[in-house]
Design an enzyme around this catalytic site. Sequence first.
Site, PDB file in Angstrom:
ATOM      1  N   HIS A 156       0.866  -1.180   0.000  1.00  0.00           N
ATOM      2  CA  HIS A 156       0.000   0.000   0.000  1.00  0.00           C
ATOM      3  C   HIS A 156       0.911   1.240   0.000  1.00  0.00           C
ATOM      4  O   HIS A 156       2.040   1.182   0.498  1.00  0.00           O
ATOM      5  CB  HIS A 156      -0.829  -0.051   1.286  1.00  0.00           C
ATOM      6  CG  HIS A 156      -1.890   0.981   1.416  1.00  0.00           C
ATOM      7  ND1 HIS A 156      -1.632   2.250   1.880  1.00  0.00           N
ATOM      8  CD2 HIS A 156      -3.214   0.936   1.164  1.00  0.00           C
ATOM      9  CE1 HIS A 156      -2.762   2.937   1.913  1.00  0.00           C
ATOM     10  NE2 HIS A 156      -3.747   2.167   1.480  1.00  0.00           N
ATOM     11  N   ASP A 178       2.938  -4.646   7.989  1.00  0.00           N
ATOM     12  CA  ASP A 178       1.725  -3.840   7.830  1.00  0.00           C
ATOM     13  C   ASP A 178       0.538  -4.785   8.031  1.00  0.00           C
ATOM     14  O   ASP A 178       0.239  -5.618   7.171  1.00  0.00           O
ATOM     15  CB  ASP A 178       1.727  -3.225   6.426  1.00  0.00           C
ATOM     16  CG  ASP A 178       0.428  -2.503   6.107  1.00  0.00           C
ATOM     17  OD1 ASP A 178      -0.540  -2.660   6.860  1.00  0.00           O
ATOM     18  OD2 ASP A 178       0.389  -1.804   5.078  1.00  0.00           O
ATOM     19  N   GLN A 235      -4.725  -5.076   7.065  1.00  0.00           N
ATOM     20  CA  GLN A 235      -5.793  -5.949   6.561  1.00  0.00           C
ATOM     21  C   GLN A 235      -5.848  -7.292   7.286  1.00  0.00           C
ATOM     22  O   GLN A 235      -6.676  -8.141   6.943  1.00  0.00           O
ATOM     23  CB  GLN A 235      -5.609  -6.210   5.047  1.00  0.00           C
ATOM     24  CG  GLN A 235      -5.739  -4.976   4.181  1.00  0.00           C
ATOM     25  CD  GLN A 235      -7.145  -4.381   4.176  1.00  0.00           C
ATOM     26  OE1 GLN A 235      -8.119  -5.029   4.565  1.00  0.00           O
ATOM     27  NE2 GLN A 235      -7.263  -3.145   3.733  1.00  0.00           N
ATOM     28  N   LYS A 291     -10.572  -0.640  10.750  1.00  0.00           N
ATOM     29  CA  LYS A 291     -10.785  -1.790   9.857  1.00  0.00           C
ATOM     30  C   LYS A 291     -11.157  -3.040  10.646  1.00  0.00           C
ATOM     31  O   LYS A 291     -11.317  -4.105  10.077  1.00  0.00           O
ATOM     32  CB  LYS A 291      -9.521  -2.062   9.039  1.00  0.00           C
ATOM     33  CG  LYS A 291      -9.174  -0.953   8.042  1.00  0.00           C
ATOM     34  CD  LYS A 291      -8.033  -1.385   7.165  1.00  0.00           C
ATOM     35  CE  LYS A 291      -7.366  -0.259   6.433  1.00  0.00           C
ATOM     36  NZ  LYS A 291      -8.155   0.310   5.342  1.00  0.00           N
ATOM     37  N   CYS A 350      -4.830   2.589  -3.525  1.00  0.00           N
ATOM     38  CA  CYS A 350      -3.530   3.029  -2.983  1.00  0.00           C
ATOM     39  C   CYS A 350      -2.452   1.983  -3.252  1.00  0.00           C
ATOM     40  O   CYS A 350      -1.595   1.719  -2.392  1.00  0.00           O
ATOM     41  CB  CYS A 350      -3.613   3.343  -1.481  1.00  0.00           C
ATOM     42  SG  CYS A 350      -4.745   4.666  -1.123  1.00  0.00           S
TER      43      CYS A 350
HETATM   44  N1  C6P Z   1      -6.406   0.524   2.847  1.00  0.00           N
HETATM   45  C1  C6P Z   1      -8.308   0.199   1.367  1.00  0.00           C
HETATM   46  O1  C6P Z   1      -9.432   0.506   0.940  1.00  0.00           O
HETATM   47  P1  C6P Z   1      -4.969   3.733   7.223  1.00  0.00           P
HETATM   48  O2  C6P Z   1      -5.501   4.598   6.130  1.00  0.00           O
HETATM   49  O3  C6P Z   1      -3.743   4.330   7.878  1.00  0.00           O
HETATM   50  O4  C6P Z   1      -6.007   3.280   8.199  1.00  0.00           O
HETATM   51  O5  C6P Z   1      -4.510   2.372   6.503  1.00  0.00           O
HETATM   52  C2  C6P Z   1      -3.597   2.424   5.441  1.00  0.00           C
HETATM   53  C3  C6P Z   1      -3.378   1.054   4.861  1.00  0.00           C
HETATM   54  C4  C6P Z   1      -2.138   0.475   5.007  1.00  0.00           C
HETATM   55  N2  C6P Z   1      -1.891  -0.766   4.556  1.00  0.00           N
HETATM   56  C5  C6P Z   1      -2.831  -1.499   3.946  1.00  0.00           C
HETATM   57  C6  C6P Z   1      -2.512  -2.887   3.482  1.00  0.00           C
HETATM   58  C7  C6P Z   1      -4.109  -0.953   3.754  1.00  0.00           C
HETATM   59  O6  C6P Z   1      -5.047  -1.677   3.141  1.00  0.00           O
HETATM   60  C8  C6P Z   1      -4.383   0.358   4.210  1.00  0.00           C
HETATM   61  C9  C6P Z   1      -5.714   1.003   3.952  1.00  0.00           C
HETATM   62  C10 C6P Z   1      -7.728   1.007   2.512  1.00  0.00           C
HETATM   63  O7  C6P Z   1      -7.665  -0.732   0.900  1.00  0.00           O
HETATM   64  C11 C6P Z   1      -7.778   2.469   2.214  1.00  0.00           C
HETATM   65  S1  C6P Z   1      -6.742   2.926   0.849  1.00  0.00           S
END
Ligand code: C6P
Length: 405
Positions: free
Chosen positions: A119, A198, A201, A224, A362
């Site tokens: 991401h 990370d 997910q 999430k 992203c």
């Molecule tokens: N992905 C998606 O719709 P934040 O925004 O900090 O809570 O998470 C960022 C992030 C980092 N790593 C991974 C693997 C992610 O999937 C995400 C967030 C969302 O897929 C929003 S782009």
Amino acid sequence: MESLRKDFPILDQQVHGHPLVYLDNAATSQKPRAVIEALSRFYENDNANVHRGIHELSRRATEAFEGARDRVAKFINARASSEIIFTRGTTEGINLVANTWGVKNLKAGDTIVLTEMEHHSNIVPWQLLAARCGAKLAYLPVTGDDGLLDLSGLDGLLHDQSVKLFAFTHVSNTLGTINPVAELCAKARRRNIITLVDAAQSAGHRPVDVQEIGCDFLAFSGHKMCGPSGIGVLYGRHELLGDMPPFQGGGDMIANVDFFASTWKDAPHKFEAGTPNFADAVGLHAAMDYLAAIGLDKIARHDQELSAYAYERLSRLRGIRLFGPKKERSGVVSFLLNNVHAHDVVTVADQRGVALRGGHHCNQPLMKKLGVESTARASFYFYNTAGEVDRLIEVLTEIQKFFGE
Ligand code: C6P
């Protein structure tokens, strides 16, 4: 699992005259009543700033905030609560590591290894750091549409003495791939390479045990995993946190301030300048209790079964391109329909009450590797049902007819 839907007031509504089918859980999950009520209870009874006042409400709020930290430590099996830093989310957690551990330890000529499925949150902070200190980036490739990490070159990549950090996602938000994180960390550890996972997910979707994974850092977002938005967690191994400089300066993180110099508290407070998001930490605590009561293994199994069912049903549609592994996938399925832009799929599905996500998610570098600009994505959680997958297929069939496939 279907009986749990009643815990989520938001799911019981019509959108554009159709029952809501919420399949955008990888972007954010919905919140159970237990979390909504924990937040209301906190604001109605205990709200005050933490670590500051010595009055009763401040004591209660501090206890609730630090209790949430203890709950997180237990949830991910950290050795101590001091290894848990509250952040705004995954993005802030990764930026924190880049700006503290990274700035202190990386220098010109060092290499940061990432994977092609990261991401932007796990790419851009490292690019900024590399530009600042002269480090280089290297990428572990993804195999193609089946979306696995190509591990054949990993030993060679990590063998390079200049590699200081290996950062990778546990679960891909576009491909649904579940990476062998413990194996990746073990390989890095043998070469004294620091690891960052990370877990945006994976946390709340499957058991995440930092000791079993063997990582140095791990970041995730509360929103999430049934928790509130604006609260997240960075886990850092105790031995590393001690030597890291602060992230931001301000109230609450200091031991002593003089006109020209200051000293810091120990971790985790050293990394939490200013008033923290204590109320949402309380909401996250409730989310973790709620998820643990269901069982993370059970949630993972449901995600996987529903996603396998969706993948199988989708693969029977004519003119569809599916991304990610054929089996052993998380609750995320990305696809493209011939001659229909992903945004059109999502717009028409929305008109039928089905919430999907379309775009690059992203993951622009990954999209370039796959040779596409965007995908449509359905992402599941434990409250989704096979009936909702059937409804998705019905709507996609309608879209294909409309666009002349
Ligand atoms: N992905 C998606 O719709 P934040 O925004 O900090 O809570 O998470 C960022 C992030 C980092 N790593 C991974 C693997 C992610 O999937 C995400 C967030 C969302 O897929 C929003 S782009």
